[in-house]
Scaffold this active site. Structure first.
Site, mmCIF file in Angstrom:
data_model
loop_
_atom_site.group_PDB
_atom_site.id
_atom_site.type_symbol
_atom_site.label_atom_id
_atom_site.label_comp_id
_atom_site.label_asym_id
_atom_site.label_seq_id
_atom_site.Cartn_x
_atom_site.Cartn_y
_atom_site.Cartn_z
ATOM 1 N N ASP A 152 0.932 -1.144 -0.156
ATOM 2 C CA ASP A 152 0.108 -0.120 -0.042
ATOM 3 C C ASP A 152 0.907 1.382 -0.046
ATOM 4 O O ASP A 152 1.565 1.772 1.077
ATOM 5 C CB ASP A 152 -0.854 -0.253 1.300
ATOM 6 C CG ASP A 152 -1.839 -0.960 1.083
ATOM 7 O OD1 ASP A 152 -1.684 -2.250 0.517
ATOM 8 O OD2 ASP A 152 -3.119 -0.538 1.775
ATOM 9 N N LYS A 215 -6.702 3.375 -3.596
ATOM 10 C CA LYS A 215 -7.311 3.379 -2.111
ATOM 11 C C LYS A 215 -7.598 4.795 -1.779
ATOM 12 O O LYS A 215 -6.708 5.657 -1.922
ATOM 13 C CB LYS A 215 -6.045 2.639 -1.386
ATOM 14 C CG LYS A 215 -6.299 2.637 0.240
ATOM 15 C CD LYS A 215 -5.193 1.937 0.982
ATOM 16 C CE LYS A 215 -5.271 2.336 2.476
ATOM 17 N NZ LYS A 215 -3.988 1.380 3.231
ATOM 18 N N LYS A 251 -10.175 0.343 -2.586
ATOM 19 C CA LYS A 251 -9.814 -0.070 -1.204
ATOM 20 C C LYS A 251 -10.249 1.362 -0.426
ATOM 21 O O LYS A 251 -9.449 1.928 -0.337
ATOM 22 C CB LYS A 251 -8.463 -0.462 -0.645
ATOM 23 C CG LYS A 251 -8.479 -0.735 0.738
ATOM 24 C CD LYS A 251 -7.082 -1.107 0.979
ATOM 25 C CE LYS A 251 -7.055 -1.248 2.547
ATOM 26 N NZ LYS A 251 -5.551 -1.881 2.824
#
Length: 307
Positions: A152, A215, A251
């Site tokens: 991430d 995300k 996400k």
């Protein structure tokens, strides 16, 4: 479907999109109003949500022992004394800081779940992203070397705010390369991007540069995952899929704290992108406390009972 490869951001038009904030907000309200989850279906939706959670700990006092406990919780999210026979499930991933990745790998291997639960880690100067690119790329490589299967990364939001889109594109491309076989999840930090248009354009550029997921947030910003922002990102994902045939995941993270929050995000994704996206391969919920909230709700409403 072979994924389209973009050498520069000029290969895809980005400047012919106009986003009206009021329209976005009203469309979210309409989607939720017209797609209410009935009480009889609630349990199934919440059980699905459990399988989509990236169970996360990103605290400065994380230790090996609390990371191992988190891994066991990810592997066995429903307490055995209230488990139904059909409740054989686990969360999608465990997400930690890079130095805790070996602890996650060891714990999952001991439970023989290393192929079932992904090992995710934040990198690239989380949460600000304001570090030299060379050190951010090295952090990715080190984290993959520790055993992470998903990275991430956080973008440098100043590149969005100053319109340095080509630099942002090039940096994400290099991050993708540094990930090797690990999946790249690009954190946009939406609460700091200023406008819905910036969110849309940053989403498109991240996908063009190789993101496997986009995300919303680090969870450390003042504003994190909101449904209007989610709608904008879903529309970007859908547009990218229409143009390339490649599916990119979403996400949301930060601020998803209640059962209703969870159901709202599932409904939004289902209505905007369809059932294909309601899988761990294309949708994750970044959360630390949400699993406990869901379990406590199911207990209180007698939707999990002793077998």
């Amino acid at each position: 479907m072979v994924r389209a490869i973009f050498e520069t951001i000029d290969d895809m038009p980005l400047d012919n999109t106009f986003i009206n904030k009021s329209n976005v907000d009203s469309q979210v309200k309409s989607i939720l109003y017209n797609n209410v989850v009935s009480p009889k279906d609630e349990r199934a939706w919440l059980m699905k949500a459990i399988t989509l959670i990236d169970l996360t700990t990103l605290s400065g006092d994380d230790t090996s022992s609390n990371v191992r406990r988190l891994c066991r919780k990810a592997a066995y999210p429903i307490p055995i004394d209230i488990m139904n026979p059909s409740d054989n499930l686990h969360t999608a991933a465990v997400c930690v800081y890079p130095t805790k990745v070996p602890d996650v790998c060891t714990a999952l291997k001991a439970m023989k779940l290393e192929k079932n639960i992904q090992v995710a880690a934040v990198a690239t100067g989380f949460p600000s992203g304001l570090y030299p690119l060379a050190t951010r790329l090295e952090e990715i490589r080190m984290t993959v070397g520790y055993g992470a299967t998903e990275i991430d990364v956080v973008i440098d939001r100043s590149l969005v705010l100053t319109g340095e889109w080509e630099t942002l594109f090039n940096e994400i491309q290099q991050m993708k390369k540094a990930c090797g076989s690990a999946h790249l999840k690009v954190i946009l930090g939406v609460g700091e991007l200023g406008t819905y248009y910036n969110v849309y354009k940053a989403s498109m550029i991240a996908m063009m540069a190789g993101a496997d997921f986009i995300k919303t947030s680090t969870g450390k910003e003042a504003v994190n995952a909101t449904l209007p922002i989610g709608l904008v990102m879903c529309r970007a994902i859908r547009r990218y899929y229409q143009m390339t045939g490649h599916k990119v995941g979403l996400k949301p993270a930060g601020g998803i704290k209640t059962v209703q929050d969870t159901l709202n995000w599932l409904v939004l994704l289902y209505t905007e992108l369809g059932p294909d996206w309601l899988t761990p391969a294309l949708f994750r919920i970044g959360a630390s406390s949400l699993l406990d909230v869901i379990i406590n709700h199911l207990k209180s409403t007698n939707q999990i009972s002793c077998s």
